[in-house]
Design a protein around this motif. Structure first.
Motif, PDB file in Angstrom:
ATOM      1  N   ASP A  59       0.827  -1.209   0.000  1.00  0.00           N
ATOM      2  CA  ASP A  59       0.000   0.000   0.000  1.00  0.00           C
ATOM      3  C   ASP A  59       0.862   1.260   0.000  1.00  0.00           C
ATOM      4  N   GLU A  60       1.940   1.250   0.788  1.00  0.00           N
ATOM      5  CA  GLU A  60       2.838   2.396   0.821  1.00  0.00           C
ATOM      6  C   GLU A  60       3.533   2.588  -0.520  1.00  0.00           C
ATOM      7  N   ALA A  61       3.939   1.500  -1.163  1.00  0.00           N
ATOM      8  CA  ALA A  61       4.586   1.597  -2.475  1.00  0.00           C
ATOM      9  C   ALA A  61       3.621   2.153  -3.513  1.00  0.00           C
ATOM     10  N   ARG A  62       2.385   1.704  -3.467  1.00  0.00           N
ATOM     11  CA  ARG A  62       1.384   2.227  -4.404  1.00  0.00           C
ATOM     12  C   ARG A  62       1.142   3.712  -4.179  1.00  0.00           C
ATOM     13  N   ALA A  63       1.057   4.117  -2.908  1.00  0.00           N
ATOM     14  CA  ALA A  63       0.848   5.532  -2.610  1.00  0.00           C
ATOM     15  C   ALA A  63       2.027   6.368  -3.103  1.00  0.00           C
ATOM     16  N   ALA A  64       3.247   5.859  -2.912  1.00  0.00           N
ATOM     17  CA  ALA A  64       4.432   6.586  -3.377  1.00  0.00           C
ATOM     18  C   ALA A  64       4.437   6.699  -4.900  1.00  0.00           C
ATOM     19  N   LEU A  65       4.072   5.616  -5.594  1.00  0.00           N
ATOM     20  CA  LEU A  65       4.011   5.669  -7.054  1.00  0.00           C
ATOM     21  C   LEU A  65       2.930   6.624  -7.531  1.00  0.00           C
ATOM     22  N   LYS A  66       1.822   6.668  -6.815  1.00  0.00           N
ATOM     23  CA  LYS A  66       0.734   7.574  -7.182  1.00  0.00           C
ATOM     24  C   LYS A  66       1.198   9.022  -7.065  1.00  0.00           C
ATOM     25  N   VAL A  67       1.906   9.338  -5.986  1.00  0.00           N
ATOM     26  CA  VAL A  67       2.428  10.691  -5.810  1.00  0.00           C
ATOM     27  C   VAL A  67       3.474  10.992  -6.872  1.00  0.00           C
ATOM     28  N   TYR A  68       4.347  10.036  -7.123  1.00  0.00           N
ATOM     29  CA  TYR A  68       5.425  10.232  -8.106  1.00  0.00           C
ATOM     30  C   TYR A  68       4.859  10.473  -9.505  1.00  0.00           C
ATOM     31  N   ASN A  69       3.808   9.755  -9.856  1.00  0.00           N
ATOM     32  CA  ASN A  69       3.231   9.869 -11.194  1.00  0.00           C
ATOM     33  C   ASN A  69       2.196  10.982 -11.314  1.00  0.00           C
ATOM     34  N   ASN A  70       1.980  11.733 -10.256  1.00  0.00           N
ATOM     35  CA  ASN A  70       1.004  12.812 -10.272  1.00  0.00           C
ATOM     36  C   ASN A  70       1.522  13.961 -11.135  1.00  0.00           C
ATOM     37  N   GLU A  71       0.778  14.321 -12.168  1.00  0.00           N
ATOM     38  CA  GLU A  71       1.207  15.377 -13.080  1.00  0.00           C
ATOM     39  C   GLU A  71       1.258  16.740 -12.386  1.00  0.00           C
ATOM     40  N   LYS A  72       0.340  16.981 -11.457  1.00  0.00           N
ATOM     41  CA  LYS A  72       0.335  18.267 -10.758  1.00  0.00           C
ATOM     42  C   LYS A  72       1.625  18.470  -9.988  1.00  0.00           C
ATOM     43  N   LYS A  75       4.398  19.275 -12.420  1.00  0.00           N
ATOM     44  CA  LYS A  75       4.279  20.632 -12.955  1.00  0.00           C
ATOM     45  C   LYS A  75       4.684  21.679 -11.929  1.00  0.00           C
ATOM     46  N   SER A  76       4.458  21.393 -10.643  1.00  0.00           N
ATOM     47  CA  SER A  76       4.807  22.362  -9.602  1.00  0.00           C
ATOM     48  C   SER A  76       6.252  22.216  -9.145  1.00  0.00           C
ATOM     49  N   SER A  77       6.964  21.260  -9.693  1.00  0.00           N
ATOM     50  CA  SER A  77       8.350  21.028  -9.287  1.00  0.00           C
ATOM     51  C   SER A  77       9.234  22.258  -9.454  1.00  0.00           C
TER      52      SER A  77
END
Length: 100
Positions: A59-72, A75-77
Motif C-alpha cells: 500500500d505504501e509503495a502504491r501511494a508513493a508511485l501515485k504521488v510520483y506519477n502525479n502530473e500536478k 508541474k509544480s516542481s
C-alpha cells in the motif's frame, strides 16, 4: 546432454518476480489449496503478521508511485525548486547576521 539435477532458480530473479506479483495486485491465492493455507495460518500466526506487513508495504509503495506519477506534482516542481532556493539564500543571509 542435460543433467539429471535441475538448477534452482536464481534468488534475485525470484524475489523480483514476487515483488512484481505483490505490486501488480494479482491474486495468486486460488492457485494454492485452501486447507493448506488455513492450516498454516492457524499453526503459524507469524504468517498472518507477515502477510499484514507485506500488504502495508505494498500500500505504501502504491501511494508513493501515485504521488510520483502525479502530473500536478511534476508541474509544480520548478515552483518548489525556486522556493527552496529562496529559502536557502535567506538562511545564508540570516546565518551571516550576528544576533548578539
Amino acid at each position: 546432454m542435460t543433467s539429471s539435477k535441475s538448477q534452482p532458480p536464481v534468488l534475485s530473479n525470484t524475489l523480483r518476480d514476487f515483488a512484481l506479483l505483490r505490486v501488480s495486485n494479482v491474486d495468486v491465492s486460488p492457485l494454492l489449496p485452501a486447507e493448506t493455507s488455513t492450516r498454516a495460518a492457524i499453526e503459524r500466526p507469524e504468517l498472518s503478521r507477515s502477510a499484514g506487513s507485506s500488504h502495508e508495504s505494498v500500500d505504501e509503495a502504491r501511494a508513493a508511485l501515485k504521488v510520483y506519477n502525479n502530473e500536478k506534482l511534476q508541474k509544480s516542481s520548478p515552483k518548489c525548486r525556486r522556493c527552496r532556493d529562496n529559502l536557502t539564500s535567506e538562511r545564508t543571509v540570516l546565518r551571516s547576521v550576528n544576533f548578539k
